[in-house]
Design an enzyme around this catalytic site. Sequence first.
Site, short mmCIF file in Angstrom:
data_model
loop_
_atom_site.label_atom_id
_atom_site.label_comp_id
_atom_site.label_asym_id
_atom_site.label_seq_id
_atom_site.Cartn_x
_atom_site.Cartn_y
_atom_site.Cartn_z
N GLU A 118 0.83 -1.21 0.00
CA GLU A 118 0.00 0.00 0.00
C GLU A 118 0.85 1.25 0.00
O GLU A 118 0.56 2.22 -0.68
CB GLU A 118 -0.92 0.03 1.22
CG GLU A 118 -2.09 -0.91 1.14
CD GLU A 118 -1.70 -2.33 1.40
OE1 GLU A 118 -0.63 -2.54 1.99
OE2 GLU A 118 -2.43 -3.23 0.99
N HIS A 188 -11.60 -6.07 8.35
CA HIS A 188 -12.30 -5.86 7.09
C HIS A 188 -13.48 -4.94 7.29
O HIS A 188 -14.41 -4.95 6.50
CB HIS A 188 -12.77 -7.21 6.51
CG HIS A 188 -11.64 -8.11 6.12
ND1 HIS A 188 -10.97 -8.88 7.03
CD2 HIS A 188 -11.06 -8.35 4.93
CE1 HIS A 188 -10.01 -9.56 6.42
NE2 HIS A 188 -10.05 -9.25 5.14
#
Lengths: 416, 330
Positions: A118, A188
């Site tokens: 990322e 999540h």
Amino acid sequence: YQRRVHGDFMFKVLACKRALSLALLPKFSRTFSSGPAPLKMDFSEKVNTKEIVLKNPSKLKKMNICQSITNALDIALASNPNTYVYGEDVKFGGVFRCTVGLNEKYGTDRVFNTPLSEQGIIGFSVGLVAAGGVAIPEIQFGDYIFPAFDQFVNEVAKYRYRTNGLFNTGGICCRVAYGAVGHGGHYHSQTPEAHFMHTAGLTMVIPRNPIQAKGLLLASIRSPDPVIFFEPKILYRMSEDLVPEEDYEIPLRKAEVIKEGKDVTLLGYGASVRQLQMASKMAEEKGISCEIIDLRTILPYDFETIEKSVNKTGRLLITHEAPVTSGAGAEIAAKVQEKCFLHMKAPVKRVCGYDTPFPFVYEPFYLPNRVKIFDGIQELMAEQLTTSSQIPFKYCLLYTSPSPRDLSTSRMPSSA
Amino acid sequence: LKQVVAKHAVRSLSSITVPLPDISVYRFEKNLFPQKAETNREEMLKYFKAMTFQRRIEIACDEIYKMKQARGFCHLMDGQEAVAVGIEAGITLQDYIITAYRCHGFMLGRGGTPEKILGEMMGKLNGVSKGKGGSMHMTSQKNRFFGGNGIVGAQIPIGTGLAYGIKYEEKKEVCVTLYGDGAANQGQLFEAANMAMLWKLPVIYVCENNGFAMGTSVARASANTNLYARLDLIPGARINGQHIYAVREAIKFAKEWCLSGKGPVCLELLTYRYHGHSMSDSGLTYRTREDIQKVRKERDPIMTVSYTHLTLPTKAQVQISVVAEPLKKK
């Protein structure tokens, strides 16, 4: 083969066992917890013609948020040849199917996969746009944005400032799938917008339905400032609307008043707007008229609209899934009490998540749902509705006798 | 009877030599690595039992997830049993293990029972983390198993820190830090590896290369696909991760290397997972069913142990089925 046969057999055994246990147990016991069932309501909306001017208003197509995002990306890639869409697993269509068909149409030098880094993805975007491109990176889950936090806060947000306008990262529009999804657990389901709210230089946009998603995404991509576009993943398939097929934009930095009212202002964004709409329907049955505002752009937020509404109603309830301490609601509450103090009839109420890591099994208890919001509305209206037939008795003495209980966090509803 | 017992005893204790498959090395002399493993039938049966048990647990997890009894995320490691059992065989319970989210097998090796693991997935109080962690966060303080970590690559610096603690206390232990082929591209790995080599920490970096990071193959994500050779000065080796004795001997060798003060080691274990990345991934969009069947036939870790058995007299084969049936029932 062995595994499949054995699996089927085991399935049948377990299914029989389950059926037996359900038959024998009393009716009210369940094997797992769940939140209040959603109210049967129509959440679909029509295009707001005051904001969006369409060339072909009749050319509409039924899409969910996922498809409207694909449509918006398609239009963006077609209209500017210097646009790139990339991220983890973006090429085959994405794990949420938001980029389906783009690689086939525009080629691998414009729509491509990145490795699992990322920080690398966002740092790479800074360079790409500083050289003149328009980058639309994707962060697969909001929980994974933190390796890129340094790049966002120290590079993306400060590039224009520190080069005195010579360079800028305005071409970045980072799409992030965020928010609770029912079974996400710790990693999540997070909503990281509060971590970025503290950074001047970033813009954060959160849509609530497909029409908003497409317009806001196109506006974010073409905005001269870097934008983080959070998409509520639980609404990817759940939220459907008739979306105009053409190219249209919705202005950023403006909140929208979805429903007019006069008693209390409800403020939210993303998936929480549905909870607000359901709670306001429950409140209407008690005769409370609610005004609902969708914030849309979280940073910089449109304070004018909020101020106007709060001055009218005198009561404000803010809701978001993120934890209550220093969430987006905290900032808005502080500003409201600063600017609208003399118009307030009750303190600002925040119905948000608790100050814990996002839970695994306790998710239905953690999320601010319509029942908690309705409870909050009643608390705000307690002074007005004094007879016990209008509100639960527990609120009748709210402002007359001091309560030692902490009123800043939501209580469990008495009837779920 | 005495004669039969004696013969049986001799046969079960008699040593069997298993030749090990070829390896690739980086900054190592290849002849340092052992080329064969000594074992006996009892040990083989023990590994067979452990691996079959893990396989059955993963299938049970699959079933309860499909019946919605367990929710959240579920990452299964059937096909990768030799990694878990082999590493456990090469180290002791005093050594530390930390891994990523594909952790059920490691939990079983470090004190987990089926009730605790399945209970944890269902969010029950009798689960490993009292239902608060889910499938990805199973740990054991007593047995020095640090989980079970959801964020890709986050466990690598943590494992390096554990190794620093071991070195500081001057203990003869190692920390086995596992990560996958996807995490091999994370910056955290290189930062931690640099620290480990700088301070000569007793950490064994084990890359479980199952060929796919979710749906992305190693070749499409990594410029250098020799994942054992990517940690610069840290010596590395690529081992066949489906061969339990290869894994065991490699870990034993790596542990000796670390404990002699020479610093960290990087092992890449070539393995395979039969399921998709998680329960929401079918596993068939980026590979074909034929590929998976091929691996099941040719490179299944449990078969490695059984095939070696096949060269032994048939009584051993009967013993296998006798052992496997009650495990399936359990």
